[in-house]
Design a protein around this motif. Sequence first.
Motif, mmCIF file in Angstrom:
data_model
loop_
_atom_site.group_PDB
_atom_site.id
_atom_site.type_symbol
_atom_site.label_atom_id
_atom_site.label_comp_id
_atom_site.label_asym_id
_atom_site.label_seq_id
_atom_site.Cartn_x
_atom_site.Cartn_y
_atom_site.Cartn_z
ATOM 1 N N ASN A 82 27.626 -0.196 29.470
ATOM 2 C CA ASN A 82 27.403 -0.110 30.919
ATOM 3 C C ASN A 82 28.563 -0.731 31.702
ATOM 4 O O ASN A 82 28.762 -0.418 32.877
ATOM 5 N N PHE A 83 29.356 -1.586 31.057
ATOM 6 C CA PHE A 83 30.511 -2.178 31.724
ATOM 7 C C PHE A 83 31.588 -1.131 31.995
ATOM 8 O O PHE A 83 32.309 -1.217 32.993
ATOM 9 N N ASN A 84 31.702 -0.163 31.104
ATOM 10 C CA ASN A 84 32.822 0.780 31.175
ATOM 11 C C ASN A 84 32.403 2.221 31.435
ATOM 12 O O ASN A 84 33.187 3.142 31.205
ATOM 13 N N THR A 85 31.181 2.424 31.917
ATOM 14 C CA THR A 85 30.750 3.781 32.273
ATOM 15 C C THR A 85 30.413 3.881 33.757
ATOM 16 O O THR A 85 29.817 4.858 34.202
ATOM 17 N N ARG A 86 30.817 2.894 34.511
ATOM 18 C CA ARG A 86 30.532 2.877 35.948
ATOM 19 C C ARG A 86 31.192 4.050 36.671
ATOM 20 O O ARG A 86 30.652 4.566 37.657
ATOM 21 N N ASN A 87 32.355 4.491 36.195
ATOM 22 C CA ASN A 87 33.050 5.599 36.844
ATOM 23 C C ASN A 87 32.284 6.912 36.719
ATOM 24 O O ASN A 87 32.462 7.822 37.539
ATOM 25 N N TYR A 88 31.427 6.999 35.718
ATOM 26 C CA TYR A 88 30.654 8.224 35.513
ATOM 27 C C TYR A 88 29.318 8.174 36.246
ATOM 28 O O TYR A 88 28.775 9.217 36.612
ATOM 29 N N ASN A 89 28.804 6.956 36.436
ATOM 30 C CA ASN A 89 27.523 6.821 37.130
ATOM 31 C C ASN A 89 27.386 5.391 37.653
ATOM 32 O O ASN A 89 27.193 4.457 36.869
ATOM 33 N N GLN A 90 27.489 5.235 38.967
ATOM 34 C CA GLN A 90 27.453 3.905 39.562
ATOM 35 C C GLN A 90 26.094 3.244 39.389
ATOM 36 O O GLN A 90 26.008 2.030 39.181
ATOM 37 N N PHE A 91 25.021 4.036 39.473
ATOM 38 C CA PHE A 91 23.673 3.476 39.360
ATOM 39 C C PHE A 91 23.494 2.803 38.000
ATOM 40 O O PHE A 91 23.116 1.626 37.921
ATOM 41 N N GLY A 160 36.508 -15.556 29.236
ATOM 42 C CA GLY A 160 36.816 -14.147 29.062
ATOM 43 C C GLY A 160 36.078 -13.280 30.063
ATOM 44 O O GLY A 160 34.876 -13.442 30.286
ATOM 45 N N VAL A 161 36.807 -12.354 30.683
ATOM 46 C CA VAL A 161 36.216 -11.387 31.609
ATOM 47 C C VAL A 161 36.757 -10.009 31.251
ATOM 48 O O VAL A 161 37.831 -9.872 30.668
ATOM 49 N N LEU A 162 36.027 -8.981 31.627
ATOM 50 C CA LEU A 162 36.461 -7.616 31.364
ATOM 51 C C LEU A 162 37.325 -7.104 32.504
ATOM 52 O O LEU A 162 37.135 -7.488 33.659
ATOM 53 N N PRO A 163 38.279 -6.226 32.203
ATOM 54 C CA PRO A 163 39.149 -5.698 33.267
ATOM 55 C C PRO A 163 38.375 -4.784 34.206
ATOM 56 O O PRO A 163 37.369 -4.181 33.838
ATOM 57 N N GLU A 164 38.838 -4.706 35.437
ATOM 58 C CA GLU A 164 38.302 -3.802 36.450
ATOM 59 C C GLU A 164 36.859 -4.123 36.854
ATOM 60 O O GLU A 164 36.182 -3.289 37.450
ATOM 61 N N GLU A 178 39.084 -20.488 34.924
ATOM 62 C CA GLU A 178 40.169 -19.501 34.899
ATOM 63 C C GLU A 178 39.722 -18.228 34.180
ATOM 64 O O GLU A 178 39.396 -18.275 32.991
ATOM 65 N N PRO A 179 39.703 -17.083 34.869
ATOM 66 C CA PRO A 179 39.358 -15.834 34.186
ATOM 67 C C PRO A 179 40.520 -15.349 33.313
ATOM 68 O O PRO A 179 41.675 -15.338 33.751
ATOM 69 N N VAL A 180 40.197 -14.961 32.106
ATOM 70 C CA VAL A 180 41.189 -14.404 31.180
ATOM 71 C C VAL A 180 40.709 -13.011 30.791
ATOM 72 O O VAL A 180 39.615 -12.862 30.235
ATOM 73 N N VAL A 181 41.512 -12.010 31.099
ATOM 74 C CA VAL A 181 41.096 -10.625 30.844
ATOM 75 C C VAL A 181 41.127 -10.326 29.343
ATOM 76 O O VAL A 181 42.142 -10.533 28.668
ATOM 77 N N VAL A 182 39.998 -9.833 28.847
ATOM 78 C CA VAL A 182 39.886 -9.390 27.459
ATOM 79 C C VAL A 182 39.193 -8.030 27.466
ATOM 80 O O VAL A 182 38.716 -7.571 28.498
ATOM 81 N N ASN A 183 39.157 -7.388 26.321
ATOM 82 C CA ASN A 183 38.363 -6.171 26.190
ATOM 83 C C ASN A 183 37.596 -6.239 24.875
ATOM 84 O O ASN A 183 37.750 -7.195 24.106
ATOM 85 N N PHE A 184 36.783 -5.240 24.612
ATOM 86 C CA PHE A 184 35.946 -5.297 23.423
ATOM 87 C C PHE A 184 36.761 -5.217 22.133
ATOM 88 O O PHE A 184 36.268 -5.560 21.066
ATOM 89 N N ASN A 185 38.002 -4.760 22.236
ATOM 90 C CA ASN A 185 38.840 -4.665 21.045
ATOM 91 C C ASN A 185 39.451 -6.004 20.650
ATOM 92 O O ASN A 185 39.716 -6.243 19.466
ATOM 93 N N ASN A 186 39.704 -6.870 21.640
ATOM 94 C CA ASN A 186 40.412 -8.109 21.319
ATOM 95 C C ASN A 186 39.660 -9.380 21.683
ATOM 96 O O ASN A 186 40.168 -10.482 21.481
ATOM 97 N N ALA A 187 38.446 -9.254 22.226
ATOM 98 C CA ALA A 187 37.730 -10.427 22.738
ATOM 99 C C ALA A 187 37.461 -11.474 21.648
ATOM 100 O O ALA A 187 37.699 -12.671 21.847
ATOM 101 N N ILE A 188 36.962 -11.025 20.506
ATOM 102 C CA ILE A 188 36.639 -11.972 19.435
ATOM 103 C C ILE A 188 37.906 -12.669 18.938
ATOM 104 O O ILE A 188 37.918 -13.889 18.717
ATOM 105 N N ASP A 189 38.992 -11.920 18.785
ATOM 106 C CA ASP A 189 40.255 -12.525 18.344
ATOM 107 C C ASP A 189 40.766 -13.524 19.376
ATOM 108 O O ASP A 189 41.319 -14.573 19.012
#
Length: 328
Positions: A82-91, A160-164, A178-189
Amino acid sequence: MFKNIFKSLFLFAMMQHVMAAEVTWCVYDPIGTQGDITRRLKDLTLYMQREQVNVQLKIYKRETDAIVQFDQKKCSGLVATNFNTRNYNQFMGSTAGVGFITNNKTAQHFIELLNRPALRSAMQQGEYEVVGFIPLGMAYMMLKTPTIYKVTDLKNKRIGVLPELAPQSTLVRSVRAEPVVVNFNNAIDAFKNNQVDILPVPIYGLLPYNLKKEFGESTRVINFPVVYAGLNIVIRSADYPTGFGVTMRNWFSAQASVLVGQVVRWENRLPAYYWMDVSPAEKQAYEVVIAKVRNQYSQNFFYDPRFVKLIKKLRCKDEPQYFECHLW
């Protein structure tokens, strides 16, 4: 005569086969083909076959790969967070908003409502339609040392925060962290390599790891939810039979308790050793901070107003003691 009957039946069967839609879904499952998400979707494919839709699942452990394939029209369906599908459906993207869905009970009640005719227009946005929601559970703050006992302890911590997703960064800054941008590919690392001090994560994302070995014996998970994580199932409606989305949402509505029950089992798999409780006073302090950010982004329509209105009703029904309920 019987020969003609059998011939007609054979032709009818062939027509039914030809009429069945053959589609591909790009699926994000961080655990891979053996994950619980994939197993749940395999059960769903059997149901979809009854609706004359044959779905091939392409599983990706990197969410960005699944999204790119969908955007390139290599798939007509996407299963992503749901974090990365907002562009397809805002609701449905608003389900990832800070401080909206704060417990599994509310999540279940929300999923049960997905088949309501009043929400049908909210499920459609342009060529895209959301046909289902798979809950992953609350995202909790994981830290390597149990040093966070109150909100003020978050000062100067790298979180850790997600981009966008502006509300997440705003929330972090509001507690002078301090927010540090991560994504699901690198967050654990990033967490493992000390690039972030705190990582919000649903328990499902931790299941593949031995927390003591991977992150250290003092690793803890603060028992306070920040956001609710889930997977939206997005399709291009034109590639599916008329009414397919309604049929699918009926299935999810009926399976809501089963889906949320799986989340509860995931969370119960995390040993009590790792959980770090928050005092009632500090819980309220967290809630006040989160409410300010959530209301700010609700007022500027970052979150879908229809979702905001609905989830407020559900939350106050399930959690009437919540301090904002008398204001809503």
